[in-house]
Motif scaffolding. Structure first.
Motif, PDB file in Angstrom:
ATOM      1  N   ALA A  28     -42.757  20.803 -66.134  1.00 52.61           N
ATOM      2  CA  ALA A  28     -41.479  20.333 -64.801  1.00 52.61           C
ATOM      3  C   ALA A  28     -42.132  20.597 -63.410  1.00 52.61           C
ATOM      4  N   LYS A  29     -42.432  21.023 -63.506  1.00 53.87           N
ATOM      5  CA  LYS A  29     -43.397  21.124 -62.114  1.00 53.87           C
ATOM      6  C   LYS A  29     -44.614  19.899 -61.926  1.00 53.87           C
ATOM      7  N   GLU A  30     -44.838  19.338 -63.539  1.00 55.10           N
ATOM      8  CA  GLU A  30     -46.304  18.557 -63.258  1.00 55.10           C
ATOM      9  C   GLU A  30     -45.772  16.760 -63.468  1.00 55.10           C
ATOM     10  N   LYS A  31     -44.067  16.904 -63.387  1.00 57.38           N
ATOM     11  CA  LYS A  31     -43.327  16.435 -63.810  1.00 57.38           C
ATOM     12  C   LYS A  31     -42.885  15.480 -62.899  1.00 57.38           C
ATOM     13  N   GLY A  32     -42.772  16.326 -61.866  1.00 54.48           N
ATOM     14  CA  GLY A  32     -42.590  16.526 -60.359  1.00 54.48           C
ATOM     15  C   GLY A  32     -40.976  16.984 -60.221  1.00 54.48           C
ATOM     16  N   LEU A  33     -40.607  17.168 -61.034  1.00 51.55           N
ATOM     17  CA  LEU A  33     -39.411  18.366 -61.268  1.00 51.55           C
ATOM     18  C   LEU A  33     -38.344  19.502 -60.382  1.00 51.55           C
ATOM     19  N   ASP A  62     -32.239  17.775 -58.845  1.00 53.68           N
ATOM     20  CA  ASP A  62     -33.074  16.574 -59.600  1.00 53.68           C
ATOM     21  C   ASP A  62     -32.442  14.678 -60.327  1.00 53.68           C
ATOM     22  N   SER A  63     -31.428  15.148 -60.092  1.00 52.18           N
ATOM     23  CA  SER A  63     -30.452  13.814 -60.548  1.00 52.18           C
ATOM     24  C   SER A  63     -31.417  13.695 -61.917  1.00 52.18           C
ATOM     25  N   ILE A  64     -31.684  13.835 -62.393  1.00 54.64           N
ATOM     26  CA  ILE A  64     -32.436  13.504 -63.751  1.00 54.64           C
ATOM     27  C   ILE A  64     -31.771  12.615 -64.691  1.00 54.64           C
ATOM     28  N   GLY A  65     -32.329  11.771 -65.646  1.00 57.38           N
ATOM     29  CA  GLY A  65     -30.839  10.825 -66.401  1.00 57.38           C
ATOM     30  C   GLY A  65     -31.880  11.271 -67.463  1.00 57.38           C
ATOM     31  N   LEU A  66     -31.420  10.637 -68.947  1.00 55.44           N
ATOM     32  CA  LEU A  66     -31.581  11.177 -70.259  1.00 55.44           C
ATOM     33  C   LEU A  66     -32.857  10.863 -70.748  1.00 55.44           C
ATOM     34  N   ARG A 111     -35.351  13.833 -71.862  1.00 56.47           N
ATOM     35  CA  ARG A 111     -36.062  13.801 -72.650  1.00 56.47           C
ATOM     36  C   ARG A 111     -36.589  14.057 -73.227  1.00 56.47           C
ATOM     37  N   GLU A 112     -37.548  13.073 -71.866  1.00 59.72           N
ATOM     38  CA  GLU A 112     -39.460  13.265 -72.166  1.00 59.72           C
ATOM     39  C   GLU A 112     -39.917  14.615 -72.198  1.00 59.72           C
ATOM     40  N   LEU A 113     -39.094  15.748 -70.707  1.00 58.57           N
ATOM     41  CA  LEU A 113     -39.051  16.907 -70.354  1.00 58.57           C
ATOM     42  C   LEU A 113     -39.237  17.712 -71.827  1.00 58.57           C
ATOM     43  N   THR A 114     -37.916  17.796 -72.055  1.00 56.95           N
ATOM     44  CA  THR A 114     -37.641  18.529 -73.961  1.00 56.95           C
ATOM     45  C   THR A 114     -38.381  17.811 -74.778  1.00 56.95           C
ATOM     46  N   HIS A 115     -39.154  17.079 -74.825  1.00 53.93           N
ATOM     47  CA  HIS A 115     -40.170  16.874 -75.817  1.00 53.93           C
ATOM     48  C   HIS A 115     -41.511  17.952 -75.262  1.00 53.93           C
TER      49      HIS A 115
END
Length: 431
Positions: free
Chosen positions: A158-163, A88-92, A96-100
């Motif tokens: 994660a799926k909702e956020k396209g991950l 996913d090459s996710i950034g910080l 944070r958005e996913l975790t929150h």
């Protein structure tokens, strides 16, 4: 991927571990002296003043939730690790958005500290979520009825956020069925078995729950003298054990993480020495290797600390060291030197390059174990024998008195009496 760990002590140790050497990329807080929702827009430098471990410990103590519960150690906090898929090459900020979103969904009434790291091999950010055990609205202890639901929820977000998202469903099929008249051989004859998939995760610096279980079982295996001790140590290491199916071709134990019961692996899948058959034989062998009492206590203390702190690297190094010590029957620091010298002599004599290379690998393995065990005081300098000084030179002498029978002691007593009588007579003639 979501990993869950129970914490049974105060939060100061987990805080020190997560923030040591300035490795925390960022800290987020909920329901503490800083709150990511209520204090949004304020100077984020104020977050540096938050002593979240002290705040959590104080609240837990005020409600009496740091005391044992129904005879069991209190779960003082829950520690979750959220690790994104590398593809996913996710950034910080994305992490944070996913975790929150996940924290707000499940822990809106709890104190939460989130510490972000990128100290893995590929520098992929991941989140450590520490949740205090006390509900701010009711004062009751945190209860997670189904740990799998926590992971399922994370996958949905994660799926909702396209991950990327993993399925929680186990594949269906004809697994474990075979002809009982011709039971299959074990999957591997290797003492420690790591398949291609697990090796890929380890080489990439990613978390492998199979390796995590193997490391915990390694420690329990080496420290245990019988099945009862084995089960008790595994309980301390937060590993659950069950029998495999009665219809399975080979008898074995099934190991799983206490907080992730869906992740199960059979003993022989970890390697032949981890199977029930091999372990039972080990417990019955009189000469099986075991560290001395002081070393065993130190090893178990380090292992349980590593489990509670989710220090995967430390647990892996510890497990590798105890396995090496068992393989070469290391009882003291001096044993390392003797084994290395013997391998060095053998390597010097070898004419076959492959055999010489194998000796070199074993020497490196012993040197690594020696360095680790010595630094952490896991091995005595000398084995517990009686040292006798003779002419300035020190040599070892065994005194297995407890193994002598009555006739042996009688013979020795008679011999000593005759020697005393001779000395008395010689003294008389001299006078």
């Amino acid at each position: 991927m979501l990993k869950a760990i129970n914490g049974h002590t105060g939060c100061s140790r987990i805080e020190d571990y997560l923030e040591k050497n300035g490795r925390a990329l960022m800290r987020d807080f909920f329901n503490l002296s800083w709150d990511e929702v209520e204090d949004k827009g304020l100077d984020t430098a104020l977050k540096n003043e938050v002593e979240w471990a002290l705040e959590m410990d104080a609240l837990r103590h005020d409600y009496g939730n740091d005391t044992p519960w129904k005879g069991q150690r209190a779960i003082a906090f829950r520690h979750y690790v959220i690790s994104p898929d590398p593809s996913d090459s996710i950034g910080l900020e994305g992490l944070r958005e996913l975790t929150h979103a996940w924290v707000k969904k499940h822990f809106s009434d709890y104190q939460v500290a989130v510490i972000y790291h990128d100290d893995n091999k590929q520098r992929i950010p991941h989140a450590h979520v520490v949740v205090n055990n006390t509900n701010l609205a009711t004062g009751r202890r945190l209860h997670i009825p189904n740990a799998l639901d926590m992971n399922r929820s994370l996958q949905e977000i994660a799926k909702e956020k396209g991950l990327s998202a993993f399925s929680n469903e186990m594949p269906k099929g004809r697994m474990g069925q075979s002809d009982p008249r011709n039971p299959p051989r074990p999957q591997t004859r290797q003492a420690i078995y790591i398949n291609h998939s697990e090796r890929g995760l380890l080489d990439a610096g990613a978390y492998s729950w199979v390796s995590d279980i193997r490391n915990r079982v390694s420690v329990a295996k080496v420290l245990s003298r019988n099945e009862g001790e084995f089960m008790r140590i595994l309980e301390l290491m937060e590993v659950e054990v069950s029998e495999n199916s009665a219809h399975a071709p080979r008898e074995d134990w099934i190991f799983s993480l206490a907080d992730q019961r869906s992740k199960k692996v059979s003993g022989e899948r970890l390697g032949m020495t981890f199977g029930k058959i091999a372990l039972t034989e080990r417990f019955e062998r009189i000469g099986s290797y075991h560290p001395d009492v002081a070393s065993s206590r130190a090893i178990l203390s380090m292992a349980t600390d590593a489990v509670e702190l989710n220090d995967i690297a430390e647990l892996g190094s510890l497990a590798k060291t105890v396995e090496t010590n068992a393989r070469y029957s290391i009882g003291s620091s001096a044993d390392y030197g003797r084994r290395i010298e013997a391998l060095q002599r053998r390597m010097d004599r070898e004419e076959e390059p492959r055999a010489a290379s194998k000796c070199a690998e074993r020497i490196e393995e012993l040197e690594s174990a020696m360095e680790y065990a010595t630094e952490r005081g896991l091995i005595p300098e000398r084995t517990a024998r009686n040292a006798i000084r003779n002419g300035g030179a020190e040599r070892w002498q065994y005194e297995p008195r407890s193994r002598q029978n009555g006739s042996q002691r009688a013979v020795q007593s008679a011999s000593a009496a005759r020697q005393r009588e001779r000395e008395r007579q010689q003294g008389g003639r001299s006078r």
